[in-house]
Scaffold this motif. Structure first.
Motif, PDB file in Angstrom:
ATOM      1  N   THR A   1      -5.023 -26.257 -42.338  1.00 15.16           N
ATOM      2  CA  THR A   1      -5.639 -24.936 -43.827  1.00 15.16           C
ATOM      3  C   THR A   1      -4.967 -24.035 -44.194  1.00 15.16           C
TER       4      THR A   1
ATOM      5  N   ASN B   1      -8.332 -22.854 -50.461  1.00 14.36           N
ATOM      6  CA  ASN B   1      -8.372 -22.827 -49.078  1.00 14.36           C
ATOM      7  C   ASN B   1      -8.275 -24.856 -49.307  1.00 14.36           C
TER       8      ASN B   1
ATOM      9  N   ARG C   1      -7.797 -28.081 -47.011  1.00 15.07           N
ATOM     10  CA  ARG C   1      -7.450 -28.559 -45.666  1.00 15.07           C
ATOM     11  C   ARG C   1      -6.888 -30.522 -45.239  1.00 15.07           C
TER      12      ARG C   1
END
Length: 170
Positions: free
Chosen positions: A39, A47, A49
């Protein structure tokens, strides 16, 4: 704790790039295995991932603003992204610099449509054993690493296109 200074990392990347290019290390099929999940904060502030992209073909492109071949490759990657994104393909551009301000400035000069992530602590670069700039990893829809490209020379984008085309068809 990071014992390598920024200058030492730049020198190591430069040596890795030189070794990779001298050896002609354009592309290697790699043994299939799961791509390490990570991430990172993106250029939009969110963010992202890797595992969120499961079901898509993902190109992870490690780059730096001081890397000439990276600058040359960026617009070509953006074209690839635009062409194949509707078919379930994405690119995650991972900038490897401690200070992301230079990367953000470069993105003003060379804008791209794909997400750019910031690996300021080199944690993701270590996960993927990045030794050359740029380094590009292709991950299939099941989350397995399928191809690794180290360095960039004009023409490599043709190999990228063939590999992406094959992976989106699987």
């Amino acid at each position: 704790m990071n014992i390598l200074t920024r200058g030492m990392r730049h020198a190591l990347y430069a040596v890795g790039l030189a070794v990779g290019l001298a050896a002609g290390a354009a592309c290697a099929d790699v043994s299939e295995g799961p791509a390490p999940d990570f991430t990172l904060k993106s250029n939009t502030g969110e963010n992202l991932r890797l595992s969120e992209f499961r079901g898509e073909v993902v190109m992870i492109n490690f780059w730096a603003s001081w890397c000439g071949p990276c600058r040359q490759e960026m617009p070509l990657l953006d074209e690839l992204y635009t062409q194949y994104q509707p078919l379930g393909f994405t690119i995650l551009g991972v900038n490897v610099e401690e200070d992301s301000s230079k990367a953000k400035k470069l993105l003003e000069e060379i804008p791209v449509n794909f997400p750019v992530l910031f690996d300021n602590d080199s944690e993701v670069s270590k996960l993927y054993d990045v030794v050359a700039m740029p380094s590009t990893v292709l991950v299939d829809r099941d989350g397995n690493v399928r191809y690794l490209h180290q360095g960039y020379k004009p023409g490599y984008e043709e190999a990228y296109q063939q590999q992406v085309r094959a992976l989106v068809r699987e």
